[in-house]
Motif scaffolding. Structure first.
Motif, PDB file in Angstrom:
ATOM      1  N   THR A  46       0.834  -1.204   0.000  1.00 54.80           N
ATOM      2  CA  THR A  46       0.000   0.000   0.000  1.00 54.80           C
ATOM      3  C   THR A  46       0.865   1.250   0.000  1.00 54.80           C
ATOM      4  O   THR A  46       0.592   2.216  -0.728  1.00 54.80           O
ATOM      5  N   SER A  75       8.485   2.182   2.990  1.00 55.93           N
ATOM      6  CA  SER A  75       7.805   1.026   2.394  1.00 55.93           C
ATOM      7  C   SER A  75       8.803   0.059   1.773  1.00 55.93           C
ATOM      8  O   SER A  75       8.697  -1.158   1.946  1.00 55.93           O
ATOM      9  N   LEU A 340      -5.846  -6.418   3.749  1.00 51.11           N
ATOM     10  CA  LEU A 340      -4.413  -6.183   3.868  1.00 51.11           C
ATOM     11  C   LEU A 340      -3.648  -7.499   3.909  1.00 51.11           C
ATOM     12  O   LEU A 340      -2.599  -7.649   3.263  1.00 51.11           O
ATOM     13  N   THR A 347       2.027 -10.411  -2.856  1.00 53.42           N
ATOM     14  CA  THR A 347       2.584  -9.111  -3.225  1.00 53.42           C
ATOM     15  C   THR A 347       3.368  -9.148  -4.531  1.00 53.42           C
ATOM     16  O   THR A 347       3.420  -8.143  -5.247  1.00 53.42           O
ATOM     17  N   HIS A 354       0.622  -3.723 -10.507  1.00 52.63           N
ATOM     18  CA  HIS A 354       0.645  -2.286 -10.224  1.00 52.63           C
ATOM     19  C   HIS A 354       1.627  -1.563 -11.161  1.00 52.63           C
ATOM     20  O   HIS A 354       1.291  -0.526 -11.748  1.00 52.63           O
ATOM     21  N   LEU A 375      -5.501   0.390  -5.352  1.00 52.65           N
ATOM     22  CA  LEU A 375      -5.602  -0.233  -4.037  1.00 52.65           C
ATOM     23  C   LEU A 375      -6.829  -1.131  -3.938  1.00 52.65           C
ATOM     24  O   LEU A 375      -6.740  -2.276  -3.460  1.00 52.65           O
ATOM     25  N   GLU A 376      -7.972  -0.648  -4.396  1.00 44.30           N
ATOM     26  CA  GLU A 376      -9.202  -1.426  -4.266  1.00 44.30           C
ATOM     27  C   GLU A 376      -9.183  -2.645  -5.185  1.00 44.30           C
ATOM     28  O   GLU A 376      -9.662  -3.722  -4.799  1.00 44.30           O
ATOM     29  N   ALA A 379      -6.936  -5.193  -3.482  1.00 42.71           N
ATOM     30  CA  ALA A 379      -7.582  -5.834  -2.339  1.00 42.71           C
ATOM     31  C   ALA A 379      -8.659  -6.812  -2.792  1.00 42.71           C
ATOM     32  O   ALA A 379      -8.757  -7.940  -2.272  1.00 42.71           O
TER      33      ALA A 379
END
Length: 413
Positions: A46, A75, A340, A347, A354, A375-376, A379
């Motif tokens: 995130t 991060s 999360l 990942t 991403h 992000l959505e 998830a």
């Protein structure tokens, strides 16, 4: 990033394929998947998305934005720390592997490093020259290769080596940067590797966005942490306390030596072309692109991605705190953190998707909207995939290749 079936299991199983088993003698969760580790990976993902997409400046005050303040540098450090934790779990956890199993661990890690690096190089061909993000995957491959000599050391030795790497890595960067070739590109691809292998190697080790030698501190610290009983509340609390102590010590070192002890003045004297405002900007925003090498006092600068001992230790400490807090929270509230946790279990797949999405370069016009989209979607896909199919697709491919390589060295009975 979670790339193997045993990468987030507590305690380790000692089995060559990394599959955990139940063993009630070492804590209530021994041999079960530690959702707090996955939640920490999800938080790191995130944060990377936020830094890649959201504005770095507040639109009103022009100060660093909340996303930049919380996640820039931290991060990536958390990802590297958790890579070490995963390596510890896959090499026996608290019961370190012995004998031929250690050879199988090394072969498996080389295969994992190669596959992740190749994936990173392929993704880099999609990213434009004016890169919207620095891809960490190629560097990840180098992280893993550097970890090979340390895989089976005990936690105490790993902790000492991590502290040494936090100082020695940045010193080597400062000492050698002027004598090394410039980075070939923001994100080197396979053509760069073939054309300028030495420059790419220097970039991965010392001059790039995530230089492996300073980042070795995070990896070794993660290996040390993964050798502990992370299902224990006492260990989780101590992890938080130790992380706070490391962060505070690094900040006090910067404050006492650079701010109160005259270090700022020495930096300005050694770097006459830099104004006080520009020096303050380095502390807030990090180097652009590199720290000057005019003075050893630069090693006390704490800016994001400065890769100095101060910045490495600050980011390491905050990563330890984040992991400890999430390990504690998920004991009671793991269900509330399902998105999360699910993101953290895949990942490698989600980070790759991403980056592929960023390559379209459509996020600049509405960064908040596109951050929420990334992000959505991450998830939603993670929760649905986890519930229906289990391990993520890229994690499954890499994990299968690693297990095949291990079986060639250590056939299952």
């Amino acid at each position: 990033m979670d790339t193997s079936s045993g990468a987030a299991t507590a305690g380790g199983s000692g089995r060559p394929d990394g599959v955990p088993h139940r063993d009630g003698g070492a804590g209530p969760q021994r041999g079960t998947r530690l959702t707090g580790v996955d939640a920490a990976r999800g938080l790191a993902l995130t944060g990377m998305m936020a830094v890649h997409i959201l504005p770095a400046r507040d639109p009103v005050s022009y100060d660093p934005s909340l996303a930049w303040t919380l996640f820039s540098g931290r991060s990536a450090a958390l990802f590297a720390l958790l890579a070490g934790v995963g390596l510890a779990f896959s090499t026996g956890g608290r019961r370190r592997h012995r004998g031929r199993t250690t050879t199988a661990d090394g072969v498996g890690l080389v295969v994992r490093a190669a596959l992740i690096a190749v994936l990173g190089l392929l993704l880099n061909t999609l990213l434009p020259d004016e890169a919207p993000a620095y891809n960490i995957l190629v560097y990840y491959g180098m992280f893993f290769l550097l970890a090979l000599p340390f895989l089976h050391l005990p936690a105490a030795a790993l902790g000492l080596l991590a502290a040494a790497a936090a100082v020695a890595g940045p010193v080597l960067v400062q000492l050698l940067r002027d004598d090394l070739p410039e980075p070939v590109s923001a994100n080197p691809d396979l053509a760069d590797v073939l054309a300028e292998p030495g420059a790419v190697l220097a970039q991965l080790l010392l001059t790039g966005a995530y230089p492996a030698l300073p980042y070795l501190a995070y990896l070794l610290a993660g290996l040390a942490i993964g050798r502990l009983d992370l299902s224990s509340r006492r260990v989780q609390g101590r992890l938080i306390g130790a992380g706070l102590a490391v962060t505070l010590s690094a900040w006090l070192t910067y404050r006492l030596l650079l701010v109160e002890g005259g270090g700022y003045a020495r930096l300005l004297e050694a770097t006459p072309w830099m104004s006080e405002e520009q020096l303050d900007a380095v502390v807030l925003w990090g180097p652009n692109p590199d720290l000057p090498t005019t003075s050893w006092w630069w090693l006390l600068v704490p800016g994001p991605h400065s890769n100095t001992p101060v910045s490495v230790l600050e980011d390491l400490g905050t990563g330890m705190v984040a992991l400890g807090v999430l390990l504690l929270v998920t004991r009671r509230a793991g269900a509330w953190l399902l998105p999360l946790v699910a993101m953290g279990s895949m990942t490698l797949t989600l980070y790759s998707a991403h980056l592929a999405g960023l390559s379209a370069m459509v996020h600049g016009s509405a960064p908040v909207l596109w951050f929420l989209v990334h992000l959505e979607l991450a998830a939603l896909v993670a929760v649905l995939w986890r519930r229906s199919l289990g391990q993520g697709p890229l994690e499954r491919v890499v994990g299968g290749a690693v297990r095949a390589a291990r079986r060639a060295v250590l056939p299952e009975k």
